[in-house]
Design an enzyme around this catalytic site. Structure first.
Site, PDB file in Angstrom:
ATOM      1  N   ASP A   9      10.315  -9.810   4.988  1.00  0.00           N
ATOM      2  CA  ASP A   9       9.041 -10.175   4.373  1.00  0.00           C
ATOM      3  C   ASP A   9       9.120 -11.589   3.800  1.00  0.00           C
ATOM      4  OD1 ASP A   9       6.330  -9.591   3.585  1.00  0.00           O
ATOM      5  OD2 ASP A   9       7.028  -9.332   1.539  1.00  0.00           O
ATOM      6  N   GLU A  11       6.895 -14.386   1.023  1.00  0.00           N
ATOM      7  CA  GLU A  11       5.800 -14.725   0.114  1.00  0.00           C
ATOM      8  C   GLU A  11       5.524 -16.201   0.358  1.00  0.00           C
ATOM      9  OE1 GLU A  11       4.244 -12.355  -1.268  1.00  0.00           O
ATOM     10  OE2 GLU A  11       5.792 -10.829  -1.048  1.00  0.00           O
ATOM     11  N   HIS A 153       3.745  -8.736  -5.697  1.00  0.00           N
ATOM     12  CA  HIS A 153       4.400  -8.809  -4.390  1.00  0.00           C
ATOM     13  C   HIS A 153       5.722  -9.553  -4.557  1.00  0.00           C
ATOM     14  CE1 HIS A 153       1.111  -7.713  -1.422  1.00  0.00           C
ATOM     15  NE2 HIS A 153       0.587  -7.507  -2.608  1.00  0.00           N
ATOM     16  N   ASP A 158       9.412  -5.610  -1.315  1.00  0.00           N
ATOM     17  CA  ASP A 158       8.586  -5.199  -0.177  1.00  0.00           C
ATOM     18  C   ASP A 158       9.456  -4.820   1.023  1.00  0.00           C
ATOM     19  OD1 ASP A 158       6.442  -5.663  -1.810  1.00  0.00           O
ATOM     20  OD2 ASP A 158       5.626  -7.338  -0.665  1.00  0.00           O
TER      21      ASP A 158
END
Length: 174
Positions: A9, A11, A153, A158
């Site tokens: 993942d 960001e 998040h 995640d």
């Protein structure tokens, strides 16, 4: 599922890599035989002059100030490439993360990651549960995965949740 797989993942500073938004956090968790191995890759990144949008700051809790002294993507690209080399990547909404990741890899002088090495859990969930809500939070709820730590998040958190979601999705396939 016997090969090593990476739950992955990012960001980002915003939603559009084409207008200069950058990756500000990478997270990756290794999975082997339906279990997390304990091997992880996580880093915050200096977006090299790109400001984090207000919306992204609200979603992630990450501020421009926090990233001032963090490495730039080019500084961690080799280590990241070694961590994911020749492994399948499990990504939720892969088109988004791959677009950002491949732009960063290209700018750092590394080859892009091919779609053939990707398992997109959003697509798998849409096939299994057509018309249902298939966000990461919705899938955690469906599979009774505790996501109460997910107040903001976080790429690494995640990834941990996604690893559990992926294992549940695969178990239901068989």
């Amino acid at each position: 599922m016997s090969a090593r797989i990476i739950s992955f993942d990012t960001e980002t500073t915003g939603l559009d890599f084409e207008t200069g938004d950058r990756v500000i956090e990478l997270g990756a968790v290794e999975i082997l035989e339906r279990n997390k191995t304990g091997e992880e890759f996580q880093t915050y990144l200096n977006p090299d002059g790109k400001e984090i949008s207000e919306k992204a700051q609200q979603i992630t809790g990450i501020t421009n100030e926090q990233l001032k002294d963090k490495p730039k993507f080019k500084d961690i690209a080799k280590e990241f490439q070694e961590f994911v080399h020749e492994k399948k990547l499990v990504i939720h909404n892969a088109d988004f993360d791959l677009a950002f990741l491949n732009k960063e890899l290209k700018e750092a002088g590394y080859p892009r990651i091919s779609n053939t090495n990707i398992i997109d859990t959003l697509n798998v969930a849409r096939e299994k549960f057509p018309g249902a809500q298939n966000s990461l939070d919705a899938l955690c709820k469906r599979f009774k995965i505790d996501n109460s730590r997910r107040q903001k998040h976080s790429a690494l958190l995640d990834c941990e949740l996604l690893a559990k979601v992926y294992i549940n999705l695969i178990d239901q396939k068989e």
